[in-house]
Design an enzyme around this catalytic site. Structure first.
Site, PDB file in Angstrom:
ATOM      1  N   LYS A  26       0.842  -1.205   0.000  1.00  9.35           N
ATOM      2  CA  LYS A  26       0.000   0.000   0.000  1.00  9.35           C
ATOM      3  C   LYS A  26       0.876   1.253   0.000  1.00  9.35           C
ATOM      4  CE  LYS A  26      -2.745   0.719   3.770  1.00  9.35           C
ATOM      5  NZ  LYS A  26      -2.755   2.106   4.275  1.00  9.35           N
ATOM      6  N   GLY A  98      -4.729   8.281   5.563  1.00 10.96           N
ATOM      7  CA  GLY A  98      -3.823   9.320   6.054  1.00 10.96           C
ATOM      8  C   GLY A  98      -2.669   9.550   5.091  1.00 10.96           C
ATOM      9  N   ASP A 318       2.745  -0.482  12.100  1.00 12.62           N
ATOM     10  CA  ASP A 318       1.535  -1.110  11.559  1.00 12.62           C
ATOM     11  C   ASP A 318       1.388  -2.567  12.002  1.00 12.62           C
ATOM     12  OD1 ASP A 318       0.904   1.259  10.314  1.00 12.62           O
ATOM     13  OD2 ASP A 318       1.803   0.689   8.398  1.00 12.62           O
ATOM     14  N   LYS A 345      -3.972   6.546  14.969  1.00 18.05           N
ATOM     15  CA  LYS A 345      -4.117   5.821  13.699  1.00 18.05           C
ATOM     16  C   LYS A 345      -5.601   5.790  13.321  1.00 18.05           C
ATOM     17  CE  LYS A 345       0.187   4.981  12.833  1.00 18.05           C
ATOM     18  NZ  LYS A 345       0.815   5.575  11.650  1.00 18.05           N
ATOM     19  N   ARG A 391      -6.645  -2.935  10.552  1.00 17.74           N
ATOM     20  CA  ARG A 391      -5.623  -3.761  11.219  1.00 17.74           C
ATOM     21  C   ARG A 391      -6.134  -4.365  12.537  1.00 17.74           C
ATOM     22  NH1 ARG A 391      -1.674  -3.028   7.470  1.00 17.74           N
ATOM     23  NH2 ARG A 391      -1.324  -0.883   6.825  1.00 17.74           N
TER      24      ARG A 391
HETATM   25  C1  S3P Z   1       2.960   5.044   6.112  1.00 21.80           C
HETATM   26  C2  S3P Z   1       3.592   5.478   7.249  1.00 21.80           C
HETATM   27  C3  S3P Z   1       3.118   5.155   8.600  1.00 21.80           C
HETATM   28  C4  S3P Z   1       2.161   3.965   8.575  1.00 21.80           C
HETATM   29  C5  S3P Z   1       1.123   4.088   7.511  1.00 21.80           C
HETATM   30  C6  S3P Z   1       1.770   4.177   6.147  1.00 21.80           C
HETATM   31  C7  S3P Z   1       3.521   5.443   4.813  1.00 21.80           C
HETATM   32  O1  S3P Z   1       2.443   6.277   9.125  1.00 21.80           O
HETATM   33  O2  S3P Z   1       1.544   3.813   9.834  1.00 21.80           O
HETATM   34  O3  S3P Z   1       0.279   2.954   7.538  1.00 21.80           O
HETATM   35  O4  S3P Z   1       3.106   4.878   3.779  1.00 21.80           O
HETATM   36  O5  S3P Z   1       4.395   6.323   4.788  1.00 21.80           O
HETATM   37  P1  S3P Z   1       3.229   7.502   9.815  1.00 21.80           P
HETATM   38  O6  S3P Z   1       4.066   8.152   8.788  1.00 21.80           O
HETATM   39  O7  S3P Z   1       2.149   8.424  10.305  1.00 21.80           O
HETATM   40  O8  S3P Z   1       4.010   6.897  10.941  1.00 21.80           O
END
Ligand code: S3P
Length: 431
Positions: A26, A98, A318, A345, A391
């Protein structure tokens, strides 16, 4: 929302066998799609993630004028160059993602138009100040809702290069600054307190940007010119994590996970579990587009458990939900601290884990920044609340495999956020 409304029942398992294929990564898929959209010329992305989150990224890019064709797992994107996007009619919708909101925020900061990006109810509660601050320092004008929450209203324009020390170890924030740095004149630098996933850096290098790392500092030179290219996405190790955990804790299991991404910034789960007694072998390793991948062979194991070192937490962020479940089956249980990020999260994952583990009869101690679970516990099937968090739903599906009786997972449809078909794939390899 109907999307999250389904309920799944999970029964105790005898063993997991055979071989599974998890969706394309992803994190990497988001980055390849965004970069291909602002590169020059066509890109072909193979094994693009089937996740709902990555569909949100594609929908946003299309609204910004990117030409994207999707056939099964292959995307063709006609990049229009750094300035090739156009002002969207209406708001961009990042859905539950996010990564979409924060990373696209970096690109939108460099555009000469105004845009608004919003998200669903869960995303609308997640902190955005962390990207707004550095992007504003670079010259973008960004408005948020009260408390630094979405939606983001971004008035892009000429950006200045910036040297920025990340206050939280976050790959999304690092990426947002690096992506904005593509548009700024000069060298933009990001200093990370602890290493986080480096897919943006790798992808930018693959597409011809001037980017380098020195110690904890990553530097990119703008204005950049990216070249479209053929890209292949490895399987998502964070999705594989649920199958790894299940095969470790269900007796007599013997499972192969094919083509899993093995980028060293993503393999903290393996690095942690192997010394604790996890029988995990890595086979057929190769490198494609600067990313390592290979097959994982996992056998059921007697796990020792213990404390997760705090410096390992960002690399495991994660995987902590499934790790907490796995800890209930380890000899010494499992504890982790320094994971306050888990509270912001898709849901408050510390709360959701403590609550659901207790429903299954587990002994759990909750800290502001972590959790301790006792080891060698007999879990009882229970009614599990996913809180719409993919998750959490998948971690408790794993718990259900080793529990007595039936585990009922409410709002299980949210697994589509990262892993459509998760329950079918789990059923296929479970006896
Ligand atoms: C991600 C970074 C992580 C992770 C998210 C995906 C990414 O978040 O938890 O599922 O693709 O850069 P954070 O950057 O907020 O730690």
């Amino acid at each position: 929302m109907a999307f999250f409304s389904s309920t799944k029942k999970v029964k105790p398992a005898k063993r997991l066998t055979g071989s599974v294929r998890v969706p394309g990564d992803k994190s990497i898929s988001h980055r390849y799609a965004m970069l291909a959209a602002i590169a020059e010329g066509p890109s072909e992305v193979h094994y693009f993630s089937s996740s709902a989150d990555c569909r949100s990224t594609l929908a946003c890019l299309e609204k910004l004028g990117a030409k994207i064709e999707r056939k099964d797992e292959t995307l063709t994107i006609q990049g229009g160059g750094l300035k090739g996007l156009r002002q969207p009619s209406g708001r961009l919708d990042a859905g539950n993602s996010g990564s979409t909101m924060r990373m696209l925020g970096g690109i939108l900061a460099g555009q000469s138009f105004r845009s608004v990006i919003e998200g669903d109810a869960s995303l609308s509660r997640r902190p955005m100040e962390r990207v707004v601050e550095p992007l504003a320092l670079m010259g973008a004008r960004i408005r948020t809702a009260e408390g630094g929450l979405p939606p983001l209203e971004i008035e892009g324009g000429e950006l200045r290069a910036l040297r920025y020390e990340l206050p939280v170890p976050s790959a999304q924030v690092k990426s947002a600054v690096l992506l904005a740095g593509l548009y700024a004149g000069g060298q933009t630098e990001v200093v990370e307190p602890l290493p986080t996933r480096d897919h943006t850096e790798i992808a930018l290098e693959q597409m011809g940007a001037e980017i380098g790392r020195h110690g904890q500092t990553i530097a990119v030179r703008g204005p950049a010119r990216l070249e479209g290219r053929k890209l292949y996405v490895p399987g998502d190790i964070s999705s594989a994590a649920f199958f790894i955990a299940a095969a470790l804790v269900v007796p007599e299991s013997n499972l192969v996970i094919q083509n899993a991404g093995l980028n060293p910034t993503r393999t903290a789960l393996l690095d942690l579990l192997v010394p604790l007694g996890g029988r995990i072998k890595v086979l057929n390793v190769e490198m494609i587009n600067g990313e390592l991948l290979g097959d994982l062979h996992v056998e059921s194991s007697a796990l020792e458990g213990g404390e997760v070192p705090p410096e390992a937490v960002p690399g495991l962020i994660d995987e902590l939900p499934v790790l907490a479940v796995l800890g209930t089956q380890a000899e010494r249980g499992l504890s982790f601290r320094g994971a306050q990020e888990l509270r912001v999260k898709e849901t408050d994952r510390i709360r959701a884990l403590a609550e659901n583990l207790r429903r299954m009869g587990a002994e759990v101690e909750e800290f502001p920044d972590g959790l301790r679970v006792a080891g060698k516990q007999r879990l009882r099937g229970a009614e599990i609340e996913s809180y719409g968090d993919h998750r959490i739903a998948m971690a408790f599906a794993v718990a259900g495999l080793v529990a007595e009786g039936t585990t009922v997972i409410h709002d299980s449809g949210c697994v589509d956020i990262s892993f459509p078909g998760f329950f079918q794939e789990l059923a296929r390899v479970t006896e």
